[in-house]
Design an enzyme around this catalytic site. Structure first.
Site, PDB file in Angstrom:
ATOM      1  N   CYS A   1      -1.540   1.689  10.569  1.00  0.00           N
ATOM      2  CA  CYS A   1      -0.569   2.589  11.202  1.00  0.00           C
ATOM      3  C   CYS A   1      -0.875   3.035  12.623  1.00  0.00           C
ATOM      4  O   CYS A   1      -0.017   2.948  13.498  1.00  0.00           O
ATOM      5  CB  CYS A   1      -0.388   3.825  10.337  1.00  0.00           C
ATOM      6  SG  CYS A   1       0.759   3.535   9.002  1.00  0.00           S
ATOM      7  N   PHE A   2      -2.091   3.541  12.840  1.00  0.00           N
ATOM      8  CA  PHE A   2      -2.337   4.246  14.111  1.00  0.00           C
ATOM      9  C   PHE A   2      -2.024   3.391  15.337  1.00  0.00           C
ATOM     10  O   PHE A   2      -1.261   3.784  16.208  1.00  0.00           O
ATOM     11  CB  PHE A   2      -3.782   4.746  14.172  1.00  0.00           C
ATOM     12  CG  PHE A   2      -4.026   5.994  13.361  1.00  0.00           C
ATOM     13  CD1 PHE A   2      -2.971   6.662  12.748  1.00  0.00           C
ATOM     14  CD2 PHE A   2      -5.297   6.518  13.224  1.00  0.00           C
ATOM     15  CE1 PHE A   2      -3.188   7.812  12.000  1.00  0.00           C
ATOM     16  CE2 PHE A   2      -5.526   7.672  12.488  1.00  0.00           C
ATOM     17  CZ  PHE A   2      -4.476   8.312  11.879  1.00  0.00           C
TER      18      PHE A   2
ATOM     19  N   TYR B   1       0.816  -1.212   0.000  1.00  0.00           N
ATOM     20  CA  TYR B   1       0.000   0.000   0.000  1.00  0.00           C
ATOM     21  C   TYR B   1       0.856   1.271   0.000  1.00  0.00           C
ATOM     22  O   TYR B   1       0.418   2.317  -0.453  1.00  0.00           O
ATOM     23  CB  TYR B   1      -0.936   0.008   1.211  1.00  0.00           C
ATOM     24  CG  TYR B   1      -2.099  -0.925   1.025  1.00  0.00           C
ATOM     25  CD1 TYR B   1      -3.236  -0.516   0.331  1.00  0.00           C
ATOM     26  CD2 TYR B   1      -2.058  -2.239   1.480  1.00  0.00           C
ATOM     27  CE1 TYR B   1      -4.302  -1.368   0.123  1.00  0.00           C
ATOM     28  CE2 TYR B   1      -3.123  -3.105   1.282  1.00  0.00           C
ATOM     29  CZ  TYR B   1      -4.243  -2.665   0.601  1.00  0.00           C
ATOM     30  OH  TYR B   1      -5.287  -3.515   0.389  1.00  0.00           O
TER      31      TYR B   1
ATOM     32  N   PHE C   1     -11.198  -0.429   6.444  1.00  0.00           N
ATOM     33  CA  PHE C   1     -11.058   0.386   7.664  1.00  0.00           C
ATOM     34  C   PHE C   1     -11.477   1.835   7.429  1.00  0.00           C
ATOM     35  O   PHE C   1     -11.682   2.596   8.371  1.00  0.00           O
ATOM     36  CB  PHE C   1      -9.635   0.289   8.235  1.00  0.00           C
ATOM     37  CG  PHE C   1      -8.607   1.116   7.541  1.00  0.00           C
ATOM     38  CD1 PHE C   1      -7.969   0.651   6.395  1.00  0.00           C
ATOM     39  CD2 PHE C   1      -8.259   2.372   8.030  1.00  0.00           C
ATOM     40  CE1 PHE C   1      -7.016   1.428   5.754  1.00  0.00           C
ATOM     41  CE2 PHE C   1      -7.291   3.149   7.405  1.00  0.00           C
ATOM     42  CZ  PHE C   1      -6.683   2.672   6.260  1.00  0.00           C
TER      43      PHE C   1
ATOM     44  N   ARG D   1     -21.005   5.332  11.566  1.00  0.00           N
ATOM     45  CA  ARG D   1     -20.233   6.443  10.996  1.00  0.00           C
ATOM     46  C   ARG D   1     -21.059   7.713  10.898  1.00  0.00           C
ATOM     47  O   ARG D   1     -20.586   8.715  10.343  1.00  0.00           O
ATOM     48  CB  ARG D   1     -19.746   6.056   9.589  1.00  0.00           C
ATOM     49  CG  ARG D   1     -18.807   4.859   9.564  1.00  0.00           C
ATOM     50  CD  ARG D   1     -17.421   5.293   9.961  1.00  0.00           C
ATOM     51  NE  ARG D   1     -16.448   4.221   9.843  1.00  0.00           N
ATOM     52  CZ  ARG D   1     -15.134   4.425   9.871  1.00  0.00           C
ATOM     53  NH1 ARG D   1     -14.653   5.629   9.988  1.00  0.00           N
ATOM     54  NH2 ARG D   1     -14.301   3.425   9.803  1.00  0.00           N
TER      55      ARG D   1
HETATM   56  C1  UDX Z   1      -2.809   7.371   8.587  1.00  0.00           C
HETATM   57  C2  UDX Z   1      -2.279   8.811   8.528  1.00  0.00           C
HETATM   58  O1  UDX Z   1      -3.381   9.709   8.279  1.00  0.00           O
HETATM   59  C3  UDX Z   1      -1.216   8.938   7.437  1.00  0.00           C
HETATM   60  O2  UDX Z   1      -0.660  10.238   7.452  1.00  0.00           O
HETATM   61  C4  UDX Z   1      -0.117   7.910   7.697  1.00  0.00           C
HETATM   62  O3  UDX Z   1       0.853   7.945   6.671  1.00  0.00           O
HETATM   63  C5  UDX Z   1      -0.705   6.512   7.779  1.00  0.00           C
HETATM   64  O4  UDX Z   1      -1.728   6.468   8.785  1.00  0.00           O
HETATM   65  P1  UDX Z   1      -4.533   5.940   7.149  1.00  0.00           P
HETATM   66  O5  UDX Z   1      -4.477   4.996   8.308  1.00  0.00           O
HETATM   67  O6  UDX Z   1      -4.315   5.412   5.782  1.00  0.00           O
HETATM   68  O7  UDX Z   1      -3.451   7.111   7.345  1.00  0.00           O
HETATM   69  O8  UDX Z   1      -5.962   6.682   7.132  1.00  0.00           O
HETATM   70  P2  UDX Z   1      -6.628   7.854   8.004  1.00  0.00           P
HETATM   71  O9  UDX Z   1      -7.397   8.715   7.084  1.00  0.00           O
HETATM   72  O10 UDX Z   1      -5.662   8.514   8.894  1.00  0.00           O
HETATM   73  O11 UDX Z   1      -7.700   7.067   8.880  1.00  0.00           O
HETATM   74  C6  UDX Z   1      -7.342   6.154   9.905  1.00  0.00           C
HETATM   75  C7  UDX Z   1      -8.572   5.684  10.644  1.00  0.00           C
HETATM   76  O12 UDX Z   1      -9.134   6.741  11.422  1.00  0.00           O
HETATM   77  C8  UDX Z   1      -9.702   5.187   9.742  1.00  0.00           C
HETATM   78  O13 UDX Z   1     -10.283   4.023  10.311  1.00  0.00           O
HETATM   79  C9  UDX Z   1     -10.677   6.342   9.733  1.00  0.00           C
HETATM   80  O14 UDX Z   1     -11.994   5.948   9.467  1.00  0.00           O
HETATM   81  C10 UDX Z   1     -10.536   6.847  11.163  1.00  0.00           C
HETATM   82  N1  UDX Z   1     -10.946   8.246  11.330  1.00  0.00           N
HETATM   83  C11 UDX Z   1     -10.292   9.245  10.662  1.00  0.00           C
HETATM   84  C12 UDX Z   1     -11.995   8.558  12.216  1.00  0.00           C
HETATM   85  O15 UDX Z   1     -12.577   7.668  12.831  1.00  0.00           O
HETATM   86  N2  UDX Z   1     -12.341   9.869  12.378  1.00  0.00           N
HETATM   87  C13 UDX Z   1     -11.698  10.884  11.738  1.00  0.00           C
HETATM   88  O16 UDX Z   1     -12.064  12.049  11.966  1.00  0.00           O
HETATM   89  C14 UDX Z   1     -10.645  10.561  10.844  1.00  0.00           C
HETATM   90  P1  ADP Z   2       2.535  -1.343   3.642  1.00  0.00           P
HETATM   91  O1  ADP Z   2       1.165  -0.907   4.015  1.00  0.00           O
HETATM   92  O2  ADP Z   2       3.565  -0.905   4.657  1.00  0.00           O
HETATM   93  O3  ADP Z   2       2.916  -0.988   2.245  1.00  0.00           O
HETATM   94  P2  ADP Z   2       2.087  -4.091   2.767  1.00  0.00           P
HETATM   95  O4  ADP Z   2       1.888  -5.313   3.605  1.00  0.00           O
HETATM   96  O5  ADP Z   2       0.967  -3.600   1.932  1.00  0.00           O
HETATM   97  O6  ADP Z   2       2.579  -2.955   3.794  1.00  0.00           O
HETATM   98  O7  ADP Z   2       3.356  -4.288   1.802  1.00  0.00           O
HETATM   99  C1  ADP Z   2       4.598  -4.743   2.214  1.00  0.00           C
HETATM  100  C2  ADP Z   2       5.147  -5.659   1.119  1.00  0.00           C
HETATM  101  O8  ADP Z   2       6.507  -5.972   1.436  1.00  0.00           O
HETATM  102  C3  ADP Z   2       4.434  -7.002   0.969  1.00  0.00           C
HETATM  103  O9  ADP Z   2       3.935  -7.107  -0.343  1.00  0.00           O
HETATM  104  C4  ADP Z   2       5.530  -8.056   1.252  1.00  0.00           C
HETATM  105  O10 ADP Z   2       5.421  -9.191   0.409  1.00  0.00           O
HETATM  106  C5  ADP Z   2       6.800  -7.272   0.935  1.00  0.00           C
HETATM  107  N1  ADP Z   2       8.010  -7.783   1.601  1.00  0.00           N
HETATM  108  C6  ADP Z   2       8.220  -8.001   2.918  1.00  0.00           C
HETATM  109  N2  ADP Z   2       9.471  -8.436   3.150  1.00  0.00           N
HETATM  110  C7  ADP Z   2      10.108  -8.482   1.937  1.00  0.00           C
HETATM  111  C8  ADP Z   2      11.431  -8.837   1.500  1.00  0.00           C
HETATM  112  N3  ADP Z   2      12.375  -9.195   2.386  1.00  0.00           N
HETATM  113  N4  ADP Z   2      11.714  -8.780   0.181  1.00  0.00           N
HETATM  114  C9  ADP Z   2      10.756  -8.387  -0.696  1.00  0.00           C
HETATM  115  N5  ADP Z   2       9.505  -8.029  -0.363  1.00  0.00           N
HETATM  116  C10 ADP Z   2       9.164  -8.072   0.942  1.00  0.00           C
END
Ligand code: UDX
Ligand code: ADP
Length: 470
Positions: free
Chosen positions: A277-278, A13, A339, A449
């Site tokens: 992430c969070f 991603y 999510f 939501r």
């Molecule tokens: C987050 C950060 O925003 C981004 O900068 C970082 O690089 C990765 O983590 P992401 O997790 O992709 O991004 O989406 P985000 O829009 O932040 O939403 C995270 C979660 O919080 C979702 O489940 C969303 O629905 C929820 N959310 C967000 C709420 O519940 N309320 C809000 O007001 C905003």
């Molecule tokens: P992110 O949200 O951080 O991008 P993902 O799980 O979507 O995480 O992607 C991470 C990718 O890294 C996966 O497709 C996984 O197969 C790949 N990966 C993990 N370890 C290795 C490695 N040692 N060599 C090559 N690819 C890898």
């Protein structure tokens, strides 16, 4: 140094969308995205752009433009590491499930494996860019691995955390609020920072590209996510108070958000934040604080996660309570598994936990999501059941109570209630009168939501239950 060849390890991603934009904006740089998962690489290479492994609005257009020109997806990791002068590490860093730091610290095994492989096969100098979200001081670890396995070439390590949010990733990459580059304060370090700076400067205004030391860059990423998540837990904690007092969380949210010192983003109440992430980043922060003996600080941030877990549980139990405290054999439609809207990612989605709580009470779930695959949904549930230590028997019994449907209408026929767990726009366009007619009476909508028009639904006859209002 002018970069000619980039290799990105990890086509997920983060790696996929980020490299697509870098390639699009820098047609003279060859960008190879490599991954050990050959199915994923095949999907990135598929003719039909609908089959890309990541769903992001606007992504397929960029891939179409750059793929085959200067953007390539490959499983030949070794070759592209060798050819590259800059390597992005963009692999997953999940929370550890065993060993020291279990449940809190990030598992760096994938990052470490990359560092080892880079050291083993490299024959020329390289700049290594940490893109994956990592704990503070990871760059130190990467450096150690590189130097101890290969002392013949020069490696410079940079931290360049990704701030894109899924669902809006292409916009976030195209016009980022800022780009952060951390590196060593040495001549070589500064040269490396400059090389990456030049790549971003081809489309990002120079004043929006910040350069810092490595640790500040790594810590800023954790902190930015912790602040954002903290706002959601703050508003979610108040949603319960609103339900008790008769205040309305949407009104409160609007009122406080109009204070320019507070700002109006990330104040939308929900069933709890999800995503990769969070939670992971806050747990990391908690681990780091505890490591340095800062228990009060650790507890402050830990509370953000605790409120989030509480919000998910609270929503599930509210649903059960409204259905007379008994959902055994009752059909409940689940709308939304991702999510958040506009992504096919379901990592840490609240839907997984809420569905589990409903299944534990014997409910029959009919689940629909416009983008998340059936296999993914089953896998998400199964993984949680396994983590919870459930037996094979229990698992198959619970899975027998789950139907994943590709026609959302099937969620409603004879259902007692329907729970909206992702804010997909299409849910707002449904013919809720027709839906009501197909459901058992009384028919409940649990709007996790607050996206639907309550007055309209109640006029139809639904019993509407949102979050943070009476
Ligand atoms: C987050 C950060 O925003 C981004 O900068 C970082 O690089 C990765 O983590 P992401 O997790 O992709 O991004 O989406 P985000 O829009 O932040 O939403 C995270 C979660 O919080 C979702 O489940 C969303 O629905 C929820 N959310 C967000 C709420 O519940 N309320 C809000 O007001 C905003
Ligand atoms: P992110 O949200 O951080 O991008 P993902 O799980 O979507 O995480 O992607 C991470 C990718 O890294 C996966 O497709 C996984 O197969 C790949 N990966 C993990 N370890 C290795 C490695 N040692 N060599 C090559 N690819 C890898």
């Amino acid at each position: 140094m002018k970069i000619k060849n980039i290799c990105c390890i990890g086509a997920g991603y983060v790696g996929g969308p980020t490299m697509s934009i870098i390639a699009q904006k820098n047609p003279k740089i060859k960008v190879h995205v490599v991954d050990m998962n050959s199915n994923k690489i095949a999907a990135w290479n598929s003719e039909n752009l609908k089959n890309l492994p990541v769903y992001e609005p606007g992504l397929s257009k960029v891939v179409k433009e750059a793929r085959g020109r200067n953007l390539f997806f490959s499983t030949n990791i070794e070759k592209h590491i060798q050819d590259a002068d800059m390597i992005f590490i963009s692999v997953n860093t999940p929370t550890k499930t065993s060993g020291e730091g279990k449940g809190y610290a990030a598992d760096l095994k994938f990052v470490e494996a990359c560092a080892k492989q880079i050291a083993e096969v490299s024959k020329s100098n390289k700049i290594i860019v940490e893109k994956s979200t990592v704990p503070v001081r990871t760059s130190e670890k990467i450096k150690e691995i590189l130097l101890s396995n290969n002392s013949d070439v020069n490696f410079q390590i940079l931290s360049n955390p990704e701030f894109l949010a899924e669902g809006t990733a292409m916009r976030d990459l195209e016009i980022p609020d800022r780009v952060l580059i951390g590196g060593d304060n040495t001549i070589e370090g500064k040269k490396a920072i400059n090389s990456l700076f030049e790549i971003y400067a081809s489309w990002v205004p120079k004043e929006n590209i910040l350069t810092t030391n490595l640790w500040s860059s790594e810590l800023s990423k954790l902190t930015a996510n912790a602040f954002l998540a903290q706002r959601i837990s703050s508003i979610n904690s108040l949603s319960e108070l609103c339900e008790e007092t008769g205040a309305n969380i949407e009104e409160v949210s609007k009122a406080i958000g109009m204070d320019s010192r507070i700002g109006n983003s990330f104040l939308k109440t929900s069933v709890g934040f999800g995503g990769s992430c969070f939670q992971k980043d806050i747990l990391n922060l908690v681990y780091l604080c505890r490591y340095y003996g800062l228990d009060q600080v650790a507890e402050f941030w830990h509370q953000v996660i605790k409120i989030n877990n509480y919000q998910k549980k609270r929503f599930a139990y509210k649903t059960i309570q409204e259905l007379n405290g008994n959902v055994k054999n009752k059909k409940i439609g689940i709308l939304g598994w991702a999510f958040k809207k506009d992504t096919n990612d379901s990592r840490e989605s609240a839907s997984i936990y809420i569905s589990n709580d409903l299944l534990n009470e014997g409910a029959n779930l009919f689940i629909y999501d416009p983008r998340v695959s059936k296999e993914r949904i089953i896998e998400d549930l199964k993984s949680l059941f396994i983590i919870n230590g459930e037996s094979d028997n229990e698992i198959s019994k619970k899975l027998n109570s789950v139907k994943i449907v590709s026609d959302y209408n099937l969620c409603f026929e004879n259902a007692s209630g329907v729970s909206i767990l992702t804010e997909w726009d299409e849910f707002k366009t449904y013919d809720w009168q027709r839906i009501y007619n197909n459901m058992q009476q009384p028919a409940f909508v649990f709007d996790g939501r607050n996206i639907l028009d309550r007055n309209h639904l109640e006029a139809i006859g639904f019993i509407y239950k949102g979050i943070g209002n009476h």
